[in-house]
Design an enzyme around this catalytic site. Sequence first.
Site, PDB file in Angstrom:
ATOM      1  N   HIS A 187       3.365 -34.257   6.693  1.00 45.45           N
ATOM      2  CA  HIS A 187       2.536 -33.726   7.776  1.00 45.45           C
ATOM      3  C   HIS A 187       2.054 -34.861   8.690  1.00 45.45           C
ATOM      4  O   HIS A 187       2.061 -34.732   9.917  1.00 45.45           O
ATOM      5  CB  HIS A 187       1.276 -33.052   7.206  1.00 45.45           C
ATOM      6  CG  HIS A 187       1.511 -31.782   6.451  1.00 45.45           C
ATOM      7  ND1 HIS A 187       1.101 -31.615   5.153  1.00 45.45           N
ATOM      8  CD2 HIS A 187       2.081 -30.599   6.807  1.00 45.45           C
ATOM      9  CE1 HIS A 187       1.389 -30.384   4.740  1.00 45.45           C
ATOM     10  NE2 HIS A 187       2.006 -29.759   5.717  1.00 45.45           N
ATOM     11  N   LYS A 196      -0.986 -17.103   0.784  1.00 43.78           N
ATOM     12  CA  LYS A 196      -0.374 -18.206   0.030  1.00 43.78           C
ATOM     13  C   LYS A 196      -1.241 -18.641  -1.155  1.00 43.78           C
ATOM     14  O   LYS A 196      -0.861 -19.562  -1.878  1.00 43.78           O
ATOM     15  CB  LYS A 196      -0.149 -19.403   0.959  1.00 43.78           C
ATOM     16  CG  LYS A 196       1.106 -19.294   1.807  1.00 43.78           C
ATOM     17  CD  LYS A 196       1.480 -20.649   2.364  1.00 43.78           C
ATOM     18  CE  LYS A 196       2.913 -20.753   2.798  1.00 43.78           C
ATOM     19  NZ  LYS A 196       3.229 -22.113   3.297  1.00 43.78           N
ATOM     20  N   SER A 250       3.675 -29.601   0.203  1.00 45.52           N
ATOM     21  CA  SER A 250       2.384 -29.464  -0.496  1.00 45.52           C
ATOM     22  C   SER A 250       2.626 -28.874  -1.883  1.00 45.52           C
ATOM     23  O   SER A 250       1.997 -29.293  -2.862  1.00 45.52           O
ATOM     24  CB  SER A 250       1.445 -28.556   0.293  1.00 45.52           C
ATOM     25  OG  SER A 250       1.219 -29.073   1.577  1.00 45.52           O
TER      26      SER A 250
HETATM   27  P1  ADP Z   1       2.675 -23.291   6.532  1.00 49.90           P
HETATM   28  O1  ADP Z   1       2.117 -22.502   5.379  1.00 49.90           O
HETATM   29  O2  ADP Z   1       2.151 -22.825   7.869  1.00 49.90           O
HETATM   30  O3  ADP Z   1       4.154 -23.467   6.515  1.00 49.90           O
HETATM   31  P2  ADP Z   1       2.479 -26.072   5.684  1.00 49.90           P
HETATM   32  O4  ADP Z   1       1.233 -26.882   5.522  1.00 49.90           O
HETATM   33  O5  ADP Z   1       3.314 -25.826   4.485  1.00 49.90           O
HETATM   34  O6  ADP Z   1       1.984 -24.727   6.366  1.00 49.90           O
HETATM   35  O7  ADP Z   1       3.394 -26.730   6.805  1.00 49.90           O
HETATM   36  C1  ADP Z   1       2.939 -26.899   8.112  1.00 49.90           C
HETATM   37  C2  ADP Z   1       4.074 -27.396   8.971  1.00 49.90           C
HETATM   38  O8  ADP Z   1       4.418 -28.732   8.581  1.00 49.90           O
HETATM   39  C3  ADP Z   1       5.353 -26.580   8.834  1.00 49.90           C
HETATM   40  O9  ADP Z   1       5.972 -26.503  10.095  1.00 49.90           O
HETATM   41  C4  ADP Z   1       6.198 -27.390   7.881  1.00 49.90           C
HETATM   42  O10 ADP Z   1       7.574 -27.190   8.069  1.00 49.90           O
HETATM   43  C5  ADP Z   1       5.794 -28.798   8.289  1.00 49.90           C
HETATM   44  N1  ADP Z   1       6.015 -29.757   7.205  1.00 49.90           N
HETATM   45  C6  ADP Z   1       5.500 -29.741   5.960  1.00 49.90           C
HETATM   46  N2  ADP Z   1       5.965 -30.775   5.226  1.00 49.90           N
HETATM   47  C7  ADP Z   1       6.816 -31.468   6.034  1.00 49.90           C
HETATM   48  C8  ADP Z   1       7.658 -32.616   5.870  1.00 49.90           C
HETATM   49  N3  ADP Z   1       7.722 -33.276   4.717  1.00 49.90           N
HETATM   50  N4  ADP Z   1       8.406 -33.030   6.926  1.00 49.90           N
HETATM   51  C9  ADP Z   1       8.350 -32.336   8.095  1.00 49.90           C
HETATM   52  N5  ADP Z   1       7.602 -31.238   8.313  1.00 49.90           N
HETATM   53  C10 ADP Z   1       6.850 -30.799   7.307  1.00 49.90           C
END
Ligand code: ADP
Length: 162
Positions: free
Chosen positions: A17, A41, A130
Amino acid sequence: MRLAIYPGSFDPITNGHLDIIRRAQRLFDRLIVAVMANPSKHPLFTLEERRRLVERSLQERNIHEVEVIARDCLLIGLARELGAAAIIRGLRITSDFENEFQTALTNRDLDSSIESVYLMTNRDYSFISSSIVKEVKRYGAEVSRFVPQVVERALGEKFQKV
Ligand code: ADP
């Protein structure tokens, strides 16, 4: 003034992130990270805990001038209210694509003036999520390579309680 909003569950924030935040900051004049409730979630951290962890991680990594907000609402409504030109999302593995494609088309249908912008993951962080971080830490293994120190500590405390 071009404003972008980077929404997500951030349960908790990871190095993946943070990489997206750094890169999005270079593309826009102003960036707001929006921690979204996403109750479906069943997050490990409360909304306020997740927001604080994002703020403290940004401080730890010396990332400045990023606003962090927490909301339980429809994303596109929030983006419109803030006057955002773009919604930033990250793409990792191909399975991210299907969901993101659907969400982007729905959001465009709801408001065509707000563009969804996808940043491809950094190779070094492509496997970090995460969920993986929580799974690894739950069983007591090290996650210091994947998350800021404040997050590693918060995970340790959380799993001691359960
Ligand atoms: P959500 O539940 O909205 O998907 P997340 O916190 O899992 O929330 O992810 C938020 C955003 O960050 C998403 O677009 C996800 O693809 C991106 N993201 C999460 N981890 C990574 C990573 N390691 N590399 C690139 N983008 C990421």
